[in-house]
Design an enzyme around this catalytic site. Structure first.
Site, PDB file in Angstrom:
ATOM      1  N   ARG A   1       0.796  -1.225   0.000  1.00  0.00           N
ATOM      2  CA  ARG A   1       0.000   0.000   0.000  1.00  0.00           C
ATOM      3  C   ARG A   1       0.827   1.273   0.000  1.00  0.00           C
ATOM      4  O   ARG A   1       0.597   2.171  -0.811  1.00  0.00           O
ATOM      5  CB  ARG A   1      -0.905   0.071   1.245  1.00  0.00           C
ATOM      6  CG  ARG A   1      -2.212  -0.615   1.126  1.00  0.00           C
ATOM      7  CD  ARG A   1      -2.548  -1.241   2.447  1.00  0.00           C
ATOM      8  NE  ARG A   1      -1.577  -2.279   2.731  1.00  0.00           N
ATOM      9  CZ  ARG A   1      -1.698  -3.527   2.285  1.00  0.00           C
ATOM     10  NH1 ARG A   1      -2.755  -3.871   1.619  1.00  0.00           N
ATOM     11  NH2 ARG A   1      -0.761  -4.433   2.522  1.00  0.00           N
ATOM     12  N   THR A   2       1.769   1.365   0.941  1.00  0.00           N
ATOM     13  CA  THR A   2       2.494   2.634   1.080  1.00  0.00           C
ATOM     14  C   THR A   2       3.306   2.904  -0.179  1.00  0.00           C
ATOM     15  O   THR A   2       3.288   4.010  -0.730  1.00  0.00           O
ATOM     16  CB  THR A   2       3.400   2.589   2.332  1.00  0.00           C
ATOM     17  OG1 THR A   2       2.630   2.077   3.421  1.00  0.00           O
ATOM     18  CG2 THR A   2       3.929   3.958   2.681  1.00  0.00           C
TER      19      THR A   2
ATOM     20  N   LYS B   1      26.396  -4.125  -0.006  1.00  0.00           N
ATOM     21  CA  LYS B   1      27.869  -4.141   0.062  1.00  0.00           C
ATOM     22  C   LYS B   1      28.366  -3.507   1.353  1.00  0.00           C
ATOM     23  O   LYS B   1      29.558  -3.406   1.573  1.00  0.00           O
ATOM     24  CB  LYS B   1      28.448  -3.370  -1.128  1.00  0.00           C
ATOM     25  CG  LYS B   1      28.049  -3.898  -2.480  1.00  0.00           C
ATOM     26  CD  LYS B   1      28.555  -2.937  -3.572  1.00  0.00           C
ATOM     27  CE  LYS B   1      27.843  -3.201  -4.884  1.00  0.00           C
ATOM     28  NZ  LYS B   1      28.011  -2.077  -5.825  1.00  0.00           N
TER      29      LYS B   1
ATOM     30  N   ARG C   1      11.149   3.828   3.509  1.00  0.00           N
ATOM     31  CA  ARG C   1      10.738   2.836   4.515  1.00  0.00           C
ATOM     32  C   ARG C   1      11.993   2.067   4.902  1.00  0.00           C
ATOM     33  O   ARG C   1      12.682   1.504   4.047  1.00  0.00           O
ATOM     34  CB  ARG C   1       9.695   1.870   3.973  1.00  0.00           C
ATOM     35  CG  ARG C   1       9.475   0.696   4.923  1.00  0.00           C
ATOM     36  CD  ARG C   1       8.245  -0.080   4.625  1.00  0.00           C
ATOM     37  NE  ARG C   1       7.048   0.675   4.943  1.00  0.00           N
ATOM     38  CZ  ARG C   1       5.814   0.157   4.939  1.00  0.00           C
ATOM     39  NH1 ARG C   1       5.644  -1.113   4.649  1.00  0.00           N
ATOM     40  NH2 ARG C   1       4.770   0.898   5.242  1.00  0.00           N
TER      41      ARG C   1
ATOM     42  N   HIS D   1       4.785   5.482  11.723  1.00  0.00           N
ATOM     43  CA  HIS D   1       4.304   5.463  10.337  1.00  0.00           C
ATOM     44  C   HIS D   1       3.415   6.712  10.179  1.00  0.00           C
ATOM     45  O   HIS D   1       2.190   6.620  10.088  1.00  0.00           O
ATOM     46  CB  HIS D   1       3.504   4.179  10.104  1.00  0.00           C
ATOM     47  CG  HIS D   1       3.270   3.820   8.671  1.00  0.00           C
ATOM     48  ND1 HIS D   1       3.509   4.693   7.630  1.00  0.00           N
ATOM     49  CD2 HIS D   1       2.802   2.670   8.103  1.00  0.00           C
ATOM     50  CE1 HIS D   1       3.202   4.088   6.494  1.00  0.00           C
ATOM     51  NE2 HIS D   1       2.778   2.866   6.742  1.00  0.00           N
TER      52      HIS D   1
HETATM   53  N1   CP Z   1      -0.403   0.147   5.647  1.00  0.00           N
HETATM   54  C1   CP Z   1       0.829  -0.215   5.240  1.00  0.00           C
HETATM   55  O1   CP Z   1       1.855   0.348   5.656  1.00  0.00           O
HETATM   56  O2   CP Z   1       0.825  -1.253   4.351  1.00  0.00           O
HETATM   57  P1   CP Z   1       2.100  -1.745   3.552  1.00  0.00           P
HETATM   58  O3   CP Z   1       3.047  -2.358   4.539  1.00  0.00           O
HETATM   59  O4   CP Z   1       1.582  -2.735   2.545  1.00  0.00           O
HETATM   60  O5   CP Z   1       2.731  -0.535   2.912  1.00  0.00           O
END
Ligand code: CP
Length: 305
Positions: A56-57, A85, A106, A134
């Site tokens: 999603r993100t 590396k 991320r 998040h």
């Molecule tokens: N909601 C969310 O962070 O989903 P993903 O891990 O699929 O990005």
């Protein structure tokens, strides 16, 4: 226009900033409906660094950037990059910043988003750092709550079932805690209780919260916010197996009070599929809200709105 250029933690999300993001997101949602895309970022390049799995993100940031006509750079795993590396996250950020106008990252380690943000010279967005935070998910979640209930104050939110390790829960609680009359019920086994620093933040602001192992206590909440047990973060697999099927929302647990059921997804065992057709079940709409929210955020941090 915002002075914020690097979004690392939901602590940075004030009610004023939230209002600004929501207003621009409503505008972006209209653009998506009416013409699909706009050229607001056609002269910008966005780097998406996803060193931990995401559906999603990652895709909603990509879709948002595409709809704003930005160029996109991808770095999708440690294994296919020079991090493999031994290059540090800091050096990776310093170099990537020279190739783009904004970095969305991320990262697998809690706290690494702050290190990454400090190392890069362009606007930065934390797309999830380990079990820590998040913040863009909290923007999506609060936008969805406001859409459904028309307010963020005076709500009772039940959160489960892994408040210890769910970064989405940490970020959402920090944003909602700024609104008057918000109460929280945390539902989890004792080993997965919300972290002390988060609970101490609530205590210091005299915010009412309750902790329980009883899943049926969701009945008293206006908003039920569930997230899977974060299997990849358990040090003891037996602990995961023990709780996996014990903590599950079923239709029988819902009441007249239930206005909204959210889950940042992926859904694993925490919500029975029979709940999906309940009028309050909104987790797929919640996921779709990721696009206007992330379009708005990128434009704000790049001073394009
Ligand atoms: N909601 C969310 O962070 O989903 P993903 O891990 O699929 O990005």
């Amino acid at each position: 226009m915002t002075l914020l250029k690097k979004l690392v933690s939901s602590i940075q999300i004030s009610p004023d900033f939230l209002h600004q993001v929501f207003t621009i997101s409503d505008y972006m949602a209209r653009i998506i409906r009416q013409r699909g895309r706009t050229d607001l970022l056609s002269d910008k390049v966005i780097a998406l660094l996803f060193l931990e799995p995401s559906s999603r993100t990652m895709m909603s940031f990509q879709s948002a950037a595409e709809r704003l006509q930005a160029g996109i750079l991808f770095l999708q795993s440690k294994e296919t990059s020079s991090l493999q590396k031994g290059e540090s996250v800091e050096d990776t950020m310093r170099v990537t910043a020279g190739y783009c106008d904004m970095i969305v990252a991320r990262l697998p380690k809690a706290g690494s988003a702050e290190i990454a943000a400090n190392a890069c010279s362009v606007p930065f967005i934390n797309a999830g750092d380990g079990s820590n935070e998040h913040p863009t998910q909290a923007l999506v979640d609060t936008y969805t709550i406001r859409q459904a209930l028309g307010r963020l104050q005076d709500i009772h939110v039940a959160l489960g079932f892994d408040p210890l390790q769910s970064r989405s829960i940490h970020s959402l609680v920090r944003v909602l805690a700024q609104f008057p009359g918000v109460r929280f019920t945390f539902i989890s086994p004792p080993s997965l209780r919300a972290p002390d620093d988060l609970l101490n933040e609530l205590r210091s602001r005299s915010i009412e919260f309750f902790e329980t192992e009883d899943v049926s206590s969701v009945r008293g909440a206006d908003v039920i916010y569930l997230n899977r047990l974060q299997e990849e973060r358990f040090t003891d697999p037996k602990e995961f197996d023990l709780n996996r099927y014990r903590f599950k929302l079923t239709k029988a647990m819902l009441s007249d009070r239930t206005k909204l059921i959210l889950d940042p997804l992926p859904r694993i065992d925490e919500i029975a599929p029979e709940v999906d057709d309940h009028p309050a079940a909104s987790y797929f709409r919640q996921a779709h809200n990721g696009i206007p929210i992330r379009m708005a955020l990128m434009c704000l941090l790049l001073d394009r709105v």
